[in-house]
Motif scaffolding. Structure first.
Motif, PDB file in Angstrom:
ATOM      1  N   SER A  92       0.805  -1.222   0.000  1.00 29.52           N
ATOM      2  CA  SER A  92       0.000   0.000   0.000  1.00 29.52           C
ATOM      3  C   SER A  92       0.835   1.268   0.000  1.00 29.52           C
ATOM      4  O   SER A  92       0.346   2.339  -0.373  1.00 29.52           O
ATOM      5  CB  SER A  92      -0.948  -0.003   1.207  1.00 29.52           C
ATOM      6  OG  SER A  92      -1.836  -1.097   1.128  1.00 29.52           O
ATOM      7  N   ASP A  93       2.097   1.170   0.401  1.00 31.80           N
ATOM      8  CA  ASP A  93       2.998   2.319   0.303  1.00 31.80           C
ATOM      9  C   ASP A  93       3.125   2.815  -1.133  1.00 31.80           C
ATOM     10  O   ASP A  93       3.553   3.948  -1.366  1.00 31.80           O
ATOM     11  CB  ASP A  93       4.393   1.945   0.820  1.00 31.80           C
ATOM     12  CG  ASP A  93       4.510   2.018   2.329  1.00 31.80           C
ATOM     13  OD1 ASP A  93       3.729   2.758   2.965  1.00 31.80           O
ATOM     14  OD2 ASP A  93       5.407   1.341   2.885  1.00 31.80           O
ATOM     15  N   HIS A  94       2.747   1.986  -2.102  1.00 34.35           N
ATOM     16  CA  HIS A  94       2.901   2.337  -3.512  1.00 34.35           C
ATOM     17  C   HIS A  94       1.628   2.932  -4.123  1.00 34.35           C
ATOM     18  O   HIS A  94       1.614   3.260  -5.310  1.00 34.35           O
ATOM     19  CB  HIS A  94       3.317   1.096  -4.302  1.00 34.35           C
ATOM     20  CG  HIS A  94       4.637   0.533  -3.867  1.00 34.35           C
ATOM     21  ND1 HIS A  94       4.790  -0.226  -2.727  1.00 34.35           N
ATOM     22  CD2 HIS A  94       5.873   0.636  -4.408  1.00 34.35           C
ATOM     23  CE1 HIS A  94       6.059  -0.574  -2.592  1.00 34.35           C
ATOM     24  NE2 HIS A  94       6.733  -0.072  -3.595  1.00 34.35           N
ATOM     25  N   PHE A  95       0.563   3.074  -3.349  1.00 32.93           N
ATOM     26  CA  PHE A  95      -0.713   3.502  -3.911  1.00 32.93           C
ATOM     27  C   PHE A  95      -0.803   5.002  -4.193  1.00 32.93           C
ATOM     28  O   PHE A  95      -1.319   5.413  -5.239  1.00 32.93           O
ATOM     29  CB  PHE A  95      -1.863   3.120  -2.977  1.00 32.93           C
ATOM     30  CG  PHE A  95      -2.240   1.663  -3.017  1.00 32.93           C
ATOM     31  CD1 PHE A  95      -1.865   0.850  -4.069  1.00 32.93           C
ATOM     32  CD2 PHE A  95      -2.997   1.108  -1.988  1.00 32.93           C
ATOM     33  CE1 PHE A  95      -2.215  -0.495  -4.111  1.00 32.93           C
ATOM     34  CE2 PHE A  95      -3.362  -0.229  -2.020  1.00 32.93           C
ATOM     35  CZ  PHE A  95      -2.968  -1.021  -3.071  1.00 32.93           C
ATOM     36  N   ASP A  96      -0.387   5.823  -3.252  1.00 30.33           N
ATOM     37  CA  ASP A  96      -0.676   7.262  -3.357  1.00 30.33           C
ATOM     38  C   ASP A  96      -0.130   7.881  -4.641  1.00 30.33           C
ATOM     39  O   ASP A  96      -0.796   8.705  -5.280  1.00 30.33           O
ATOM     40  CB  ASP A  96      -0.139   8.007  -2.139  1.00 30.33           C
ATOM     41  CG  ASP A  96      -1.046   7.869  -0.924  1.00 30.33           C
ATOM     42  OD1 ASP A  96      -2.220   7.483  -1.101  1.00 30.33           O
ATOM     43  OD2 ASP A  96      -0.587   8.151   0.198  1.00 30.33           O
ATOM     44  N   GLY A  97       1.080   7.494  -5.046  1.00 29.58           N
ATOM     45  CA  GLY A  97       1.646   8.055  -6.269  1.00 29.58           C
ATOM     46  C   GLY A  97       0.910   7.623  -7.524  1.00 29.58           C
ATOM     47  O   GLY A  97       0.926   8.339  -8.538  1.00 29.58           O
ATOM     48  N   ALA A  98       0.238   6.461  -7.442  1.00 34.04           N
ATOM     49  CA  ALA A  98      -0.486   5.954  -8.613  1.00 34.04           C
ATOM     50  C   ALA A  98      -1.867   6.583  -8.769  1.00 34.04           C
ATOM     51  O   ALA A  98      -2.435   6.571  -9.866  1.00 34.04           O
ATOM     52  CB  ALA A  98      -0.623   4.433  -8.520  1.00 34.04           C
ATOM     53  N   LEU A  99      -2.420   7.119  -7.674  1.00 34.82           N
ATOM     54  CA  LEU A  99      -3.812   7.584  -7.705  1.00 34.82           C
ATOM     55  C   LEU A  99      -4.127   8.580  -8.817  1.00 34.82           C
ATOM     56  O   LEU A  99      -5.116   8.397  -9.537  1.00 34.82           O
ATOM     57  CB  LEU A  99      -4.199   8.183  -6.351  1.00 34.82           C
ATOM     58  CG  LEU A  99      -4.529   7.202  -5.223  1.00 34.82           C
ATOM     59  CD1 LEU A  99      -4.954   7.974  -3.982  1.00 34.82           C
ATOM     60  CD2 LEU A  99      -5.623   6.230  -5.634  1.00 34.82           C
ATOM     61  N   PRO A 100      -3.342   9.664  -8.992  1.00 33.70           N
ATOM     62  CA  PRO A 100      -3.709  10.625 -10.056  1.00 33.70           C
ATOM     63  C   PRO A 100      -3.756   9.979 -11.436  1.00 33.70           C
ATOM     64  O   PRO A 100      -4.611  10.313 -12.256  1.00 33.70           O
ATOM     65  CB  PRO A 100      -2.598  11.680  -9.977  1.00 33.70           C
ATOM     66  CG  PRO A 100      -2.028  11.548  -8.606  1.00 33.70           C
ATOM     67  CD  PRO A 100      -2.140  10.097  -8.256  1.00 33.70           C
ATOM     68  N   HIS A 101      -2.856   9.049 -11.689  1.00 34.57           N
ATOM     69  CA  HIS A 101      -2.813   8.390 -12.993  1.00 34.57           C
ATOM     70  C   HIS A 101      -4.011   7.458 -13.176  1.00 34.57           C
ATOM     71  O   HIS A 101      -4.629   7.431 -14.244  1.00 34.57           O
ATOM     72  CB  HIS A 101      -1.506   7.608 -13.126  1.00 34.57           C
ATOM     73  CG  HIS A 101      -0.286   8.430 -12.866  1.00 34.57           C
ATOM     74  ND1 HIS A 101       0.198   9.360 -13.778  1.00 34.57           N
ATOM     75  CD2 HIS A 101       0.534   8.497 -11.786  1.00 34.57           C
ATOM     76  CE1 HIS A 101       1.271   9.945 -13.279  1.00 34.57           C
ATOM     77  NE2 HIS A 101       1.497   9.442 -12.074  1.00 34.57           N
ATOM     78  N   LEU A 102      -4.342   6.708 -12.137  1.00 34.40           N
ATOM     79  CA  LEU A 102      -5.496   5.807 -12.221  1.00 34.40           C
ATOM     80  C   LEU A 102      -6.792   6.577 -12.388  1.00 34.40           C
ATOM     81  O   LEU A 102      -7.632   6.246 -13.234  1.00 34.40           O
ATOM     82  CB  LEU A 102      -5.559   4.935 -10.959  1.00 34.40           C
ATOM     83  CG  LEU A 102      -4.423   3.935 -10.764  1.00 34.40           C
ATOM     84  CD1 LEU A 102      -4.522   3.297  -9.382  1.00 34.40           C
ATOM     85  CD2 LEU A 102      -4.447   2.865 -11.848  1.00 34.40           C
ATOM     86  N   GLU A 103      -6.960   7.615 -11.571  1.00 39.50           N
ATOM     87  CA  GLU A 103      -8.214   8.365 -11.588  1.00 39.50           C
ATOM     88  C   GLU A 103      -8.432   9.087 -12.907  1.00 39.50           C
ATOM     89  O   GLU A 103      -9.574   9.272 -13.340  1.00 39.50           O
ATOM     90  CB  GLU A 103      -8.247   9.323 -10.406  1.00 39.50           C
ATOM     91  CG  GLU A 103      -8.361   8.572  -9.067  1.00 39.50           C
ATOM     92  CD  GLU A 103      -8.207   9.471  -7.862  1.00 39.50           C
ATOM     93  OE1 GLU A 103      -7.898  10.680  -8.046  1.00 39.50           O
ATOM     94  OE2 GLU A 103      -8.368   8.975  -6.728  1.00 39.50           O
ATOM     95  N   HIS A 104      -7.361   9.499 -13.559  1.00 38.87           N
ATOM     96  CA  HIS A 104      -7.499  10.131 -14.866  1.00 38.87           C
ATOM     97  C   HIS A 104      -7.547   9.111 -15.997  1.00 38.87           C
ATOM     98  O   HIS A 104      -7.591   9.479 -17.176  1.00 38.87           O
ATOM     99  CB  HIS A 104      -6.362  11.131 -15.090  1.00 38.87           C
ATOM    100  CG  HIS A 104      -6.548  12.411 -14.338  1.00 38.87           C
ATOM    101  ND1 HIS A 104      -6.204  12.543 -12.998  1.00 38.87           N
ATOM    102  CD2 HIS A 104      -7.081  13.607 -14.701  1.00 38.87           C
ATOM    103  CE1 HIS A 104      -6.498  13.755 -12.583  1.00 38.87           C
ATOM    104  NE2 HIS A 104      -7.043  14.424 -13.585  1.00 38.87           N
ATOM    105  N   HIS A 105      -7.531   7.841 -15.625  1.00 38.73           N
ATOM    106  CA  HIS A 105      -7.692   6.778 -16.616  1.00 38.73           C
ATOM    107  C   HIS A 105      -8.932   5.955 -16.286  1.00 38.73           C
ATOM    108  O   HIS A 105      -9.006   4.760 -16.581  1.00 38.73           O
ATOM    109  CB  HIS A 105      -6.446   5.886 -16.647  1.00 38.73           C
ATOM    110  CG  HIS A 105      -6.235   5.180 -17.952  1.00 38.73           C
ATOM    111  ND1 HIS A 105      -6.094   5.847 -19.150  1.00 38.73           N
ATOM    112  CD2 HIS A 105      -6.148   3.863 -18.259  1.00 38.73           C
ATOM    113  CE1 HIS A 105      -5.930   4.980 -20.126  1.00 38.73           C
ATOM    114  NE2 HIS A 105      -5.969   3.758 -19.612  1.00 38.73           N
ATOM    115  N   ASP A 106      -9.903   6.608 -15.622  1.00 38.23           N
ATOM    116  CA  ASP A 106     -11.227   6.007 -15.382  1.00 38.23           C
ATOM    117  C   ASP A 106     -11.183   4.835 -14.400  1.00 38.23           C
ATOM    118  O   ASP A 106     -12.001   3.932 -14.477  1.00 38.23           O
ATOM    119  CB  ASP A 106     -11.863   5.587 -16.707  1.00 38.23           C
ATOM    120  CG  ASP A 106     -13.350   5.244 -16.568  1.00 38.23           C
ATOM    121  OD1 ASP A 106     -14.029   5.886 -15.749  1.00 38.23           O
ATOM    122  OD2 ASP A 106     -13.807   4.316 -17.266  1.00 38.23           O
TER     123      ASP A 106
END
Length: 245
Positions: A92-106
Motif C-alpha cells: 500500500s505504500d505504492h498507492f498514493d503516487g499511482a492515484l492521479p494516474h489511475l483516476e485520470h484513466h477512469d
C-alpha cells in the motif's frame, strides 16, 4: 550472496544478450496473459454491500466515484488488530503516487478491510497515507471474495483461498488474507466482478520489488518478503503478524 565470475566486457555483453532474449520472451508472455485477463467473462454482482466510509455509508456502486472501473485491495486489518499486516502495508505504500494516474484513466482504487472505520483511520494516519480506505465490518464483502474467514471455517483445517482449498497452517493469517478484486459499472448502473487475484498475485503492484529484482543482490530474502517492515519500523526488530509476508 552468490559468487559471480568476473569476465571481460565482451563476455558480459554476450551473457547479457542471452538474458535479454529471455526477458523479451517474458514480456511477450505477460502481454498475452494481460490480454487473456481482459477477456475473462464477468459475473453480475447481485448483493447490496454497504460500507462504512469517511463520507458515511456507501454501497459498492457508490465506490466507483463517477468512474466505470473499480479496483479493491483487500487489506489485512481485522477488528482489534491495532495495526495492519506488514506485507499489505508494504504494497500500500505504492498507492498514493499511482492515484492521479489511475483516476485520470477512469479507475478508482480503494482499500477495504474488516476492521471498523475508526481503527482503519488510526492506522492510516500513522502510515501517512491518503488513498481511500473503507470498512467492510458490517457486510459479507471480504467473506464473499474469499479473503476473510470465520472461526468455523478455520476449524475445518482448510479454507477456500486463491481458487483452491488451502490448508490452515501456523503461517496463515488467521481470519484475514490479502487479495485484489476488480469491478466494472455499465451505463445502466449494473456492477460486474471482472477479476480477483490472491497471494503473490499482487506482487507486480509493488514497485520496490521490481527495483530490487534489478539490484545486484536482488530481493536478498530467505522466505518471501521476510525483509519487509512497516515503513516506520525499519529501525526496530521485525514484529511479524503471522501474515502474508
Amino acid at each position: 550472496m552468490q559468487s559471480h565470475p568476473v569476465v571481460s566486457q565482451e563476455q558480459w555483453i554476450a551473457a547479457r544478450k542471452a538474458l535479454l532474449a529471455k526477458e523479451k520472451e517474458f514480456t511477450y508472455l505477460r502481454d498475452r496473459v494481460n490480454a487473456e485477463r481482459l477477456a475473462l467473462p464477468w459475473v453480475k454482482v447481485e448483493k447490496n454491500y454497504v460500507f462504512d466510509t469517511p463520507k458515511g455509508e456507501r454501497n459498492l456502486s457508490d465506490l466507483f466515484d463517477a468512474r466505470s472501473q473499480l479496483v479493491v485491495y483487500h487489506f489485512m486489518l481485522g477488528p482489534g488488530w491495532g495495526e495492519g499486516c506488514p506485507g499489505c502495508s508494504f504494497l500500500s505504500d505504492h498507492f498514493d503516487g499511482a492515484l492521479p494516474h489511475l483516476e485520470h484513466h477512469d479507475v478508482t482504487l480503494t482499500a477495504v478491510s474488516r476492521a471498523p472505520l475508526a481503527e482503519i483511520e488510526a492506522y492510516k494516519k500513522r502510515m501517512g497515507w491518503g488513498f481511500p480506505w473503507i470498512s467492510a465490518y458490517g457486510n459479507d464483502f471480504n467473506y464473499d471474495y474469499h479473503v476473510s474467514f470465520t472461526q468455523e471455517e478455520l476449524a475445518t483445517g482448510k479454507v477456500s483461498y486463491n481458487f483452491t482449498e488451502t490448508p490452515v497452517s501456523d503461517r496463515s493469517a488467521g481470519t484475514e488474507l490479502p487479495g485484489l478484486s476488480s469491478f466494472y459499472k455499465d451505463a445502466s448502473g449494473e456492477v460486474f466482478h471482472t477479476y480477483s487475484s490472491y497471494a503473490r498475485g499482487g506482487e507486480e503492484l509493488i514497485g520496490t520489488l521490481m527495483i530490487l529484482d534489478r539490484a545486484p543482490k536482488g530481493r536478498n530474502e530467505t522466505t518471501t518478503m521476510d525483509f519487509v517492515r512497516r515503513h516506520d519500523e525499519y529501525e526496530k526488530a521485525l514484529k511479524r503478524h503471522d501474515c502474508c509476508a
